[in-house]
Design a protein around this motif. Structure first.
Motif, short mmCIF file in Angstrom:
data_model
loop_
_atom_site.label_atom_id
_atom_site.label_comp_id
_atom_site.label_asym_id
_atom_site.label_seq_id
_atom_site.Cartn_x
_atom_site.Cartn_y
_atom_site.Cartn_z
N ASP A 158 51.06 38.69 13.57
CA ASP A 158 49.85 38.92 12.80
C ASP A 158 50.08 39.68 11.49
OD1 ASP A 158 50.52 41.20 14.19
OD2 ASP A 158 48.46 41.79 14.63
N LYS A 181 40.76 35.16 24.18
CA LYS A 181 41.01 36.24 23.22
C LYS A 181 41.62 35.70 21.93
CE LYS A 181 43.49 40.65 22.63
NZ LYS A 181 44.28 40.28 21.46
N THR A 182 42.66 34.89 22.04
CA THR A 182 43.34 34.38 20.86
C THR A 182 42.52 33.30 20.19
OG1 THR A 182 45.47 34.83 21.91
CG2 THR A 182 45.48 33.41 19.98
N ASP A 183 42.27 33.49 18.91
CA ASP A 183 41.49 32.52 18.14
C ASP A 183 42.36 31.32 17.77
OD1 ASP A 183 38.89 32.08 16.50
OD2 ASP A 183 40.51 31.76 15.05
N ILE A 184 41.80 30.12 17.85
CA ILE A 184 42.56 28.91 17.55
C ILE A 184 43.05 28.91 16.10
CG2 ILE A 184 40.53 27.57 16.91
CD1 ILE A 184 43.63 26.28 18.80
N THR A 185 42.28 29.55 15.21
CA THR A 185 42.70 29.66 13.81
C THR A 185 43.95 30.51 13.69
OG1 THR A 185 40.39 29.48 13.10
CG2 THR A 185 41.98 30.28 11.48
N ALA A 186 44.03 31.58 14.48
CA ALA A 186 45.21 32.45 14.46
C ALA A 186 46.44 31.69 14.95
CB ALA A 186 44.97 33.68 15.31
#
Length: 243
Positions: A158, A181-186
């Motif tokens: 990140d 929790k983890t965003d697909i964009t991330a």
């Protein structure tokens, strides 16, 4: 040197063990086509469970009779495992890269046969410089010669580039994402970072999938009807699927 305890990390739940076996099996099949002995485990953000995935994957491979070493490659934090004895916790990756410890000094025995561990050695002043050094290259070469698999537990992607640099030197990388929790964009941003560095990204591991969703994905697993554990792990993308 005393053994570092890892047997307690072995999952008791059959479904979770099978999930790691699936992941290990896919790695094995991929390595039949091309050399994959050094694997970086990273994530888009902290607390996605990448260390748990790295440990469980390494323990599973060792249980298959594959000589395996796990390297704590996050030199921006103190030693992660409480089970590391005090007398060895200050000898690890950062000390080796700073030329303050030898190769044999940093490799720790564990209570799992065929499994070795290298602590991070504590906080380093210049992690990126150490990763870019020739000494890191020599360490990677030595590990690939001695072990069938070298698993690197790298920092998240990140805000720092440590994991990208290590992945570019290693044979491959795996991204870990946390369900809910983890965003697909991330994940997309992390994938792009790795691919810009020509990293061989094998896929994404989705961590902490609940029992209902896991059973829906693999509905042939009848033992889920009696499973006691609510959390599991699923290798959502087979190797090469992320390309």
């Amino acid at each position: 040197m005393p053994n570092i305890a890892f047997k307690a990390c072995i999952q008791e739940n059959q479904a979770v063990r099978d999930a790691y076996s699936m992941l290990s099996g896919n790695l094995y099949m991929e390595s039949e086509n091309k050399k994959i002995s050094s694997i970086v485990i990273t994530s888009s953000e902290p607390k996605a469970g990448k260390t748990s995935v790295a440990i469980s994957l390494a323990v599973t491979l060792a249980g298959w009779g594959k000589s395996t070493v796990l390297v704590d490659a996050d030199m921006r934090k103190e030693a992660a495992l409480a089970s590391i004895p005090r007398e060895v916790s200050n000898r690890g990756l950062s000390q080796y890269l700073c030329n303050n410890a030898g190769y044999e000094e940093i490799i720790c025995c564990t209570d799992v046969e065929g499994f070795r561990y290298i602590p991070n050695g504590g906080i380093a002043l210049n992690p990126i410089g150490l990763i870019c050094s020739e000494r890191f290259d020599r360490l990677l070469e030595s590990l690939e010669e001695e072990f069938e698999y070298a698993i690197f537990d790298a920092p998240p992607l990140d805000s720092i580039s440590d994991a990208v640099l290590i992945s570019a030197k290693a044979d491959s990388a795996i991204l870990v994402a946390k369900m809910g929790k983890t965003d697909i964009t991330a994940i997309g941003r992390s994938k792009e970072k790795l691919e810009k560095a020509n990293v061989n990204l094998l896929g994404v591991v989705i961590n902490e999938i609940n029992k209902r969703d896991y059973r829906k994905y693999l509905n042939s697993y009848g033992y889920f009807h009696s499973a006691k554990v609510k959390k599991g792990l699923l290798e959502r993308q087979l190797p090469m699927a992320a390309k």
